[in-house]
Enzyme design. Structure first.
Site, PDB file in Angstrom:
ATOM      1  CB  THR A  33    -106.135 -92.382 -65.453  1.00  0.00           C
ATOM      2  OG1 THR A  33    -106.099 -91.698 -66.205  1.00  0.00           O
ATOM      3  CG2 THR A  33    -107.434 -92.527 -64.576  1.00  0.00           C
ATOM      4  CB  THR A  36    -102.255 -91.109 -56.695  1.00  0.00           C
ATOM      5  OG1 THR A  36    -101.368 -92.167 -55.888  1.00  0.00           O
ATOM      6  CG2 THR A  36    -100.831 -89.782 -56.089  1.00  0.00           C
ATOM      7  N   GLY A  87     -99.703 -91.347 -61.697  1.00  0.00           N
ATOM      8  CA  GLY A  87     -99.412 -92.899 -60.678  1.00  0.00           C
ATOM      9  C   GLY A  87     -98.662 -94.043 -60.995  1.00  0.00           C
ATOM     10  N   GLY A 102    -106.438 -98.746 -63.506  1.00  0.00           N
ATOM     11  CA  GLY A 102    -107.369 -98.046 -63.685  1.00  0.00           C
ATOM     12  C   GLY A 102    -108.022 -98.231 -64.990  1.00  0.00           C
ATOM     13  CD  GLU A 108    -102.756 -94.288 -66.658  1.00  0.00           C
ATOM     14  OE1 GLU A 108    -103.457 -94.356 -66.131  1.00  0.00           O
ATOM     15  OE2 GLU A 108    -102.440 -95.304 -67.068  1.00  0.00           O
TER      16      GLU A 108
HETATM   17  C1  5RP Z   1    -104.848 -96.007 -63.963  1.00  0.00           C
HETATM   18  C2  5RP Z   1    -103.237 -95.910 -63.600  1.00  0.00           C
HETATM   19  C3  5RP Z   1    -102.725 -95.912 -62.230  1.00  0.00           C
HETATM   20  O1  5RP Z   1    -101.456 -94.507 -62.165  1.00  0.00           O
HETATM   21  C4  5RP Z   1    -102.716 -96.554 -61.119  1.00  0.00           C
HETATM   22  O2  5RP Z   1    -103.586 -97.250 -61.390  1.00  0.00           O
HETATM   23  C5  5RP Z   1    -102.759 -96.156 -60.284  1.00  0.00           C
HETATM   24  O3  5RP Z   1    -103.387 -96.290 -59.018  1.00  0.00           O
HETATM   25  P1  5RP Z   1    -103.569 -95.295 -57.618  1.00  0.00           P
HETATM   26  O4  5RP Z   1    -102.742 -94.373 -57.635  1.00  0.00           O
HETATM   27  O5  5RP Z   1    -105.350 -95.493 -57.366  1.00  0.00           O
HETATM   28  O6  5RP Z   1    -103.034 -96.080 -56.676  1.00  0.00           O
HETATM   29  O7  5RP Z   1    -102.264 -97.009 -64.272  1.00  0.00           O
HETATM   30  O8  5RP Z   1    -104.621 -97.085 -64.791  1.00  0.00           O
END
Ligand code: 5RP
Length: 227
Positions: A33, A36, A87, A102, A108
Site C-alpha cells: 500500500t 510506490t 514500499g 498509509g 501489510e
Molecule cells: C503504508 C506503507 C507504505 O509502504 C509507506 O508509507 C511508504 O509509502 P509511499 O510509497 O507512499 O512513500 O507502509 O502503510
C-alpha cells in the site's frame, strides 16, 4: 535530475522483473500500500493474463488492483505467494523498516508473512542509518489508546493520535515520534507486548529480503544476506 515520483516509478518498475521471474497461471502476488505500491500495481496490470491474481494489504490497493482487472484474492484462500512487494517509510542497511505511513501496517505484516520474499521498493531517501526519525505508527485498539500512549512515553517516544483516521480494521493509529531505534528486533518485540497494540510498524523481526532503492544513477539493490 529525476524527481521523487520518477524515482518511485523506477523502483516499482524494477520489482516487475521479479514478477516476470515468478509469473504463472497459478501464481499469486502479495501487494502493498502507498504511492510506490500504487505504481507497482499499475505495472502489474501488464501481467494480469499471466497471474492468478493478487492479495492486497488494504482496501485502497484492492480497489486499484480490481480497477486494472486483476483478480483480488482473500488471504484465507491463499497458501503460498512467491513475493510480496511494498514500499517503506524508512529502511536501514539490515533491511529493517518502518512502515505504516498509509496506516495499512497490520494487513501489510500479515500478507508479507505468507510470502516467501519481501521486496521493498523505495526511492533512496528512505534509506537511513538509524530508524526512528519517521514517527513509528502503531495500530491500536481504540480503548487502549491512552494506556498504549503512556507505555510508549515510558519507552522514550512522543505518541500522537492520527486525527481523522480509522484503519481498515476499525482501529486507530498512534504515530510515535522521538525514537532512535538501535535494536529493531528487540524494540519491535517490546512494543508488540503492550496490551492493545495490534501491530507495530517496525518490520525488523521479519524485515525485507530485497530492497530496490531508486537513485539518480539507477537501482541500488540491497539484500538481507548482503549478496
Ligand atoms: C503504508 C506503507 C507504505 O509502504 C509507506 O508509507 C511508504 O509509502 P509511499 O510509497 O507512499 O512513500 O507502509 O502503510
Amino acid at each position: 535530475m529525476l524527481n521523487q515520483n520518477a524515482l518511485k516509478q523506477q523502483a516499482a518498475d524494477a520489482a516487475l522483473d521479479y514478477v516476470s521471474e515468478v509469473a504463472g497461471p497459478d501464481v499469486i502476488i502479495g501487494v502493498g500500500t502507498g504511492s510506490t505500491a500504487d505504481l507497482f500495481i499499475d505495472g502489474l496490470a501488464a501481467f494480469k493474463g499471466r497471474l492468478r491474481g493478487a492479495v492486497a494489504s488494504s482496501e485502497r490497493s484492492a480497489q486499484r488492483l480490481a480497477a486494472h482487472g486483476i483478480a483480488v484474492l482473500d488471504l484465507n484462500d491463499v497458501e503460498h505467494m512467491p513475493i510480496y512487494v511494498d514500499g517503506a517509510d524508512e529502511i536501514n542497511a539490515a533491511l529493517h523498516m518502518i512502515k505504516g505511513g498509509g496506516g495499512a501496517l497490520t494487513r501489510e505484516k500479515i500478507v508479507a508473512s505468507v510470502a516467501d520474499r519481501f521486496i521493498c521498493i523505495a526511492d533512496e531517501s528512505k534509506l537511513v542509518q538509524t530508524l526512528g526519525a519517521f514517527p513509528l505508527p502503531l495500530e491500536v485498539i481504540p480503548m487502549a489508546t491512552q494506556a498504549v500512549a503512556r507505555a510508549m512515553i515510558a519507552l522514550g517516544g512522543q505518541p500522537k493520535v492520527r486525527e481523522g483516521f480509522v484503519t481498515d480494521n476499525g482501529n486507530i493509529i498512534l504515530d510515535v515520534a522521538g525514537l532512535s531505534i538501535a535494536d529493531g528486533a528487540d524494540f519491535e518485540a517490546r512494543v508488540n507486548h503492550i496490551p492493545g497494540v495490534v501491530t507495530c510498524g517496525l518490520f525488523a523481526l521479519a524485515g525485507a529480503d530485497v530492497a530496490l532503492l531508486a537513485t539518480q544513477q539507477g537501482i541500488r539493490k540491497l539484500t538481507a544476506s548482503g549478496s
